[in-house]
Motif scaffolding. Structure first.
Motif, PDB file in Angstrom:
ATOM      1  N   ARG A   1       0.782  -1.315   0.074  1.00 15.86           N
ATOM      2  CA  ARG A   1      -0.028   0.078   0.054  1.00 15.86           C
ATOM      3  C   ARG A   1       0.886   1.410  -0.067  1.00 15.86           C
ATOM      4  O   ARG A   1       0.758   2.309  -0.885  1.00 15.86           O
TER       5      ARG A   1
ATOM      6  N   GLU B   1       4.098   5.864  -5.443  1.00  9.67           N
ATOM      7  CA  GLU B   1       4.041   5.835  -6.870  1.00  9.67           C
ATOM      8  C   GLU B   1       2.943   7.034  -7.349  1.00  9.67           C
ATOM      9  O   GLU B   1       3.285   7.945  -8.129  1.00  9.67           O
ATOM     10  N   GLN B   2       1.959   7.250  -6.548  1.00 10.15           N
ATOM     11  CA  GLN B   2       0.882   8.121  -6.925  1.00 10.15           C
ATOM     12  C   GLN B   2       1.406   9.354  -6.693  1.00 10.15           C
ATOM     13  O   GLN B   2       1.085  10.448  -7.181  1.00 10.15           O
ATOM     14  N   ALA B   3       2.184   9.600  -5.244  1.00  8.12           N
ATOM     15  CA  ALA B   3       2.602  10.866  -4.923  1.00  8.12           C
ATOM     16  C   ALA B   3       3.744  11.307  -5.995  1.00  8.12           C
ATOM     17  O   ALA B   3       3.990  12.655  -6.264  1.00  8.12           O
ATOM     18  N   GLN B   4       4.694  10.243  -6.530  1.00  2.36           N
ATOM     19  CA  GLN B   4       5.612  10.568  -7.561  1.00  2.36           C
ATOM     20  C   GLN B   4       4.657  11.216  -8.793  1.00  2.36           C
ATOM     21  O   GLN B   4       5.474  12.234  -9.356  1.00  2.36           O
ATOM     22  N   ARG B   5       3.809  10.439  -9.267  1.00  2.00           N
ATOM     23  CA  ARG B   5       2.954  11.163 -10.311  1.00  2.00           C
ATOM     24  C   ARG B   5       2.509  12.313 -10.143  1.00  2.00           C
ATOM     25  O   ARG B   5       2.501  13.221 -10.965  1.00  2.00           O
ATOM     26  N   ASP B   6       1.964  12.564  -9.017  1.00  2.00           N
ATOM     27  CA  ASP B   6       1.463  13.862  -8.629  1.00  2.00           C
ATOM     28  C   ASP B   6       2.364  14.949  -8.478  1.00  2.00           C
ATOM     29  O   ASP B   6       2.248  16.158  -9.074  1.00  2.00           O
TER      30      ASP B   6
ATOM     31  N   GLU C   1       3.817   1.319  -1.251  1.00  2.00           N
ATOM     32  CA  GLU C   1       4.474   1.722  -2.593  1.00  2.00           C
ATOM     33  C   GLU C   1       3.492   2.389  -3.380  1.00  2.00           C
ATOM     34  O   GLU C   1       3.967   3.196  -4.147  1.00  2.00           O
ATOM     35  N   ALA C   2       2.280   1.800  -3.423  1.00  2.00           N
ATOM     36  CA  ALA C   2       1.330   2.388  -4.356  1.00  2.00           C
ATOM     37  C   ALA C   2       1.062   3.854  -4.046  1.00  2.00           C
ATOM     38  O   ALA C   2       0.949   4.596  -4.870  1.00  2.00           O
ATOM     39  N   GLN C   3       0.983   4.043  -2.635  1.00  2.00           N
ATOM     40  CA  GLN C   3       1.072   5.548  -2.272  1.00  2.00           C
ATOM     41  C   GLN C   3       2.194   6.485  -2.963  1.00  2.00           C
ATOM     42  O   GLN C   3       1.844   7.682  -3.213  1.00  2.00           O
TER      43      GLN C   3
END
Length: 212
Positions: free
Chosen positions: A156, A162-167, A158-160
């Motif tokens: 979870r 990745e989302q933060a990196q995309r943001d 790691e998914a967060q």
């Protein structure tokens, strides 16, 4: 590990059953039927055998008792003399052999008792090890569940991440666009200021010409 309790009644019943079947009630056969140990069965089997050998009481007439007593006394005196004269030495050897056999039997009984104690100790140790193994299995299962929960939490996170990196990448693009817009505005502002100075210079030159 609880052993079967063997009593006098159980041993006697097993011995009587063997006699009824036409078999000699030996220790091995009694042990097969009762499951008891040597030191437990031995005194019970001896007590049963002694009880079996008791002759039934018969009431005899007085004259028969007197004649029998006299006959028995003569017979006993004769047998005693014969035994004293002919079997004294064999009897001594037999007594010595009996004493030796009794000593060997005592040693065997002591060894059997020791082995039974060792068996009980080993059984207790096995029970303790089995209980410890069960506890370790429970602990391992709990640790496995904890590891699975931690793995799920890491997934979870790691998914967060990745989302933060995309943001963050999106914010970087927006910032770059804003910076480009700011540069364009700064250029237009410089051109406007230059134009204003040109207009002011023209206005100043026109005023001077009119005054001359």
């Amino acid at each position: 590990m609880v052993k079967k309790v063997v009593t006098q009644e159980i041993v006697s019943a097993a011995a009587n059953a063997l006699v009824a079947e036409g078999k000699e009630p030996t220790f091995r056969l009694i042990q097969e039927r009762t499951g008891g140990s040597y030191t437990t069965i031995k005194p019970y089997l001896e007590a049963w055998d002694a009880e079996r050998r008791k002759a039934p009481a018969v009431e005899l007439p007085l004259d028969v008792q007197a004649q029998g007593k006299e006959f028995v006394q003569r017979l006993y005196a004769h047998a005693l003399r014969a035994a004293t004269e002919s079997v004294a030495e064999p009897l001594a050897r037999a007594e010595a052999a009996r004493a030796k056999a009794k000593e060997q039997l005592a040693n065997v009984e002591g060894e059997v008792a020791r082995l039974e104690a060792v068996e009980q100790a080993q059984a207790a140790q096995i029970d303790a090890l089995s209980s410890k193994l069960h506890d370790l299995e429970l602990t391992a299962a709990a640790q496995q569940a904890t590891l699975q929960e931690k793995a799920a939490a890491v997934a979870r996170l790691e998914a967060q991440l990745e989302q933060a990196q995309r943001d963050l990448a999106g914010r970087d693009q927006e910032l770059a666009a804003l910076r480009a817009s700011s540069s364009a505005v700064s250029g237009l502002q410089s051109q406007l200021e230059q134009l204003q100075r040109t207009v002011q210079d023209l206005a100043s030159g026109d005023s001077a010409a009119k005054g001359g």
